[in-house]
Design an enzyme around this catalytic site. Structure first.
Site, mmCIF file in Angstrom:
data_model
loop_
_atom_site.group_PDB
_atom_site.id
_atom_site.type_symbol
_atom_site.label_atom_id
_atom_site.label_comp_id
_atom_site.label_asym_id
_atom_site.label_seq_id
_atom_site.Cartn_x
_atom_site.Cartn_y
_atom_site.Cartn_z
ATOM 1 N N HIS A 51 -48.319 -24.031 22.514
ATOM 2 C CA HIS A 51 -48.639 -23.402 21.230
ATOM 3 C C HIS A 51 -47.801 -24.036 20.137
ATOM 4 C CE1 HIS A 51 -50.919 -19.916 19.708
ATOM 5 N NE2 HIS A 51 -50.041 -19.932 18.717
ATOM 6 N N ASP B 63 -52.221 -8.431 18.300
ATOM 7 C CA ASP B 63 -51.919 -9.657 17.545
ATOM 8 C C ASP B 63 -53.136 -10.108 16.748
ATOM 9 O OD1 ASP B 63 -50.394 -12.037 16.727
ATOM 10 O OD2 ASP B 63 -51.920 -13.057 17.898
ATOM 11 N N ARG C 262 -51.846 -10.395 8.324
ATOM 12 C CA ARG C 262 -50.747 -11.186 7.745
ATOM 13 C C ARG C 262 -51.280 -12.322 6.898
ATOM 14 N NH1 ARG C 262 -48.230 -13.501 12.709
ATOM 15 N NH2 ARG C 262 -46.936 -14.713 11.307
ATOM 16 N N SER D 85 -45.964 -12.756 17.453
ATOM 17 C CA SER D 85 -47.372 -13.164 17.507
ATOM 18 C C SER D 85 -47.573 -14.208 18.609
ATOM 19 C CB SER D 85 -47.765 -13.741 16.138
ATOM 20 O OG SER D 85 -48.962 -14.461 16.217
ATOM 21 N N LYS E 257 -49.110 -13.393 22.706
ATOM 22 C CA LYS E 257 -50.324 -14.087 23.187
ATOM 23 C C LYS E 257 -50.029 -14.879 24.450
ATOM 24 C CE LYS E 257 -51.566 -16.357 19.389
ATOM 25 N NZ LYS E 257 -51.339 -15.747 18.112
HETATM 26 N N1 URA Z 1 -49.190 -19.196 15.513
HETATM 27 C C1 URA Z 1 -49.401 -17.902 15.899
HETATM 28 O O1 URA Z 1 -50.090 -17.647 16.870
HETATM 29 N N2 URA Z 1 -48.812 -16.949 15.208
HETATM 30 C C2 URA Z 1 -48.035 -17.176 14.143
HETATM 31 O O2 URA Z 1 -47.538 -16.240 13.569
HETATM 32 C C3 URA Z 1 -47.826 -18.517 13.727
HETATM 33 C C4 URA Z 1 -48.425 -19.516 14.440
#
Ligand code: URA
Length: 433
Positions: free
Chosen positions: A82, A161, A168, A183, A187
């Site tokens: 990620h 999320d 957000r 966040s 995930k």
């Molecule tokens: N990627 C995400 O999944 N969440 C964030 O807050 C920033 C980048």
């Protein structure tokens, strides 16, 4: 307990306890807390922050707002990757098929565009037919069958999320350490991989503007990963200018395809080989990072990575004719050149400004229900340290609205800073944590 009291506590700078955090996450996910109440709390968190204990509680509650996948039936080690977000960041689209082509299962749940940064899900959806909303059982089956799946957030994986993320985005509360950490890690925990690699971006086009903050965010996410029994490595990458040359949804897909065919800009090459070499190591498929880099380049050269991408796209319903011939992607109506009015060397190319220009052209959302324009964006011609002559083309604006396009041309010109003296290229990899 009620939401007004929780909002008031955070508004007044107090620490929230686990019960309050749990109540907010559960009730907002169920729809018993309104978007405007959640927005007030998120804004209060953005302004007053959260300590490590609060952030960890928020992460765990968000992760448990839906199912937690068990991917152990796929393999002993399943890797997830990620990014904390960036401009022109198409690394996932290039890297995940490379890793899968090396026989390492990749189960990846991605996000949509956030603030001035793009999102992998929006980019993949610019391939006609590509489905990002896939049932969890199919997600697991796909990884078992072809070794890779890249999906968006399904209804029952970290649904909290999903709601907080788009909220957000629409209230400009993205760049907050506890909100980013919770966040991402919620995930990752929900999606089930036991090994996680995080690309923590630093610079003007990132949410962490300096290395000190990026290190703090990395340590926070690593600690949360440890608590959840997920081995986590963070690679700090430079986001002072956009990654590669294209910014915008289908434009980035086209650049990713070019990379998979072996036409890779230097910055992308460095990022994919570094992050990829750690992914191979985490998977237990090679401890020598330099050898791992060679394997990555080999699988690009021999076409295995590109073929794996074709397989991924086909398996998720995408039309592979677009991958084989990128001319098929719909082009923006206006492709406007941005020409330099001066001579010298590119000293700065403000990535946040470039990201905002792209959003204003329609590549991102201003409200959470907005649809996006897949064909608009920017293709750069000059990047930091490049020599520029007067009249040279710095880049092209891809627009579907002429007036917006012309404004974007002016703004892109202003995103560049050109100096007389030669400029040294910046480091791309800023650290490993
Ligand atoms: N990627 C995400 O999944 N969440 C964030 O807050 C920033 C980048």
């Amino acid at each position: 307990m009620n939401i007004q009291d929780i909002i008031a506590n955070k508004r007044d700078g107090k620490k929230l306890n686990t019960d309050e955090i749990k109540y907010f996450v559960e009730e907002y996910t169920k729809g018993n807390i309104t978007d405007y109440q959640a927005a007030a709390l998120i804004m209060a968190i953005y302004i007053n922050g959260m300590d490590k204990e609060e952030t960890t509680a928020l992460t765990i509650e968000m992760a448990h707002s839906g199912d937690i996948l068990d991917l152990s039936s796929i393999s002993k080690n399943v890797i997830d990757k990620h990014s904390t977000g960036g401009v022109g960041d198409k690394i996932t689209i290039i890297l995940t098929p490379i890793i899968a082509s090396l026989g390492i299962p990749v189960a990846k749940m991605s996000g949509r565009g956030l603030g001035f940064t793009g999102g992998t899900v929006d980019k993949l959806e610019s391939i006609p037919g590509y489905k990002t909303e896939i049932k969890v059982e199919d997600f697991i089956e796909d990884v078992k069958k072809i070794g890779i799946s890249v999906i968006g957030q399904t209804a029952n994986l970290a649904p909290a999320d999903k709601k907080i993320y788009s909220l957000r985005d629409s209230i400009n509360c993205v760049g907050s350490m506890p909100l980013i950490a919770s966040s991402i890690m919620s995930k990752k925990i929900a999606a089930g991989a036991n090994k996680i690699i995080l690309d923590v971006t630093v610079g003007s086009g990132a949410f962490m503007k300096n290395k000190k903050d990026a290190i703090q965010l990395s340590n926070l996410m690593k600690d949360i990963g440890k608590l959840a029994n997920r081995e986590t490595i963070c690679v700090l990458t430079n986001m002072d200018e956009p990654v590669g040359y294209s910014i915008g949804n289908s434009l980035e897909i086209i650049e990713a395809i070019e990379c998979l065919k072996g036409n890779i800009p230097e910055d992308i090459k460095e990022i994919i080989t570094t992050i990829g070499s750690y992914m191979i190591k985490l998977a237990g498929k090679g401890n020598d990072l330099e050898e791992n880099k060679v394997k990555i380049i080999e699988n690009i050269k021999n076409g295995k990575a590109y073929n794996k991408f074709l397989e991924l796209v086909q398996n998720q319903g995408g039309n592979i004719e677009f991958i084989k011939n990128t001319e098929k992607f719909e082009k923006a109506k206006y492709i406007l050149p941005v020409t330099s009015k001066e001579e010298g060397y590119v000293y700065k190319l403000n990535a946040e400004k470039v990201g905002k220009i792209s959003v204003d052209l329609g590549a991102g959302r201003l409200r959470k229900e907005d649809s996006i324009d897949k064909s608009v964006g920017i293709v750069l011609n000059k990047k930091i340290a490049d020599k520029v002559n007067t009249g040279d083309i710095l880049g092209f604006v891809y627009a579907n609205n002429k007036q917006r396009g012309e404004t974007a041309v002016e703004e892109l010109l202003n995103a560049y800073e050109i100096v007389k003296e030669p400029v040294k290229k910046e480091e791309i990899i800023l650290g490993i944590i």
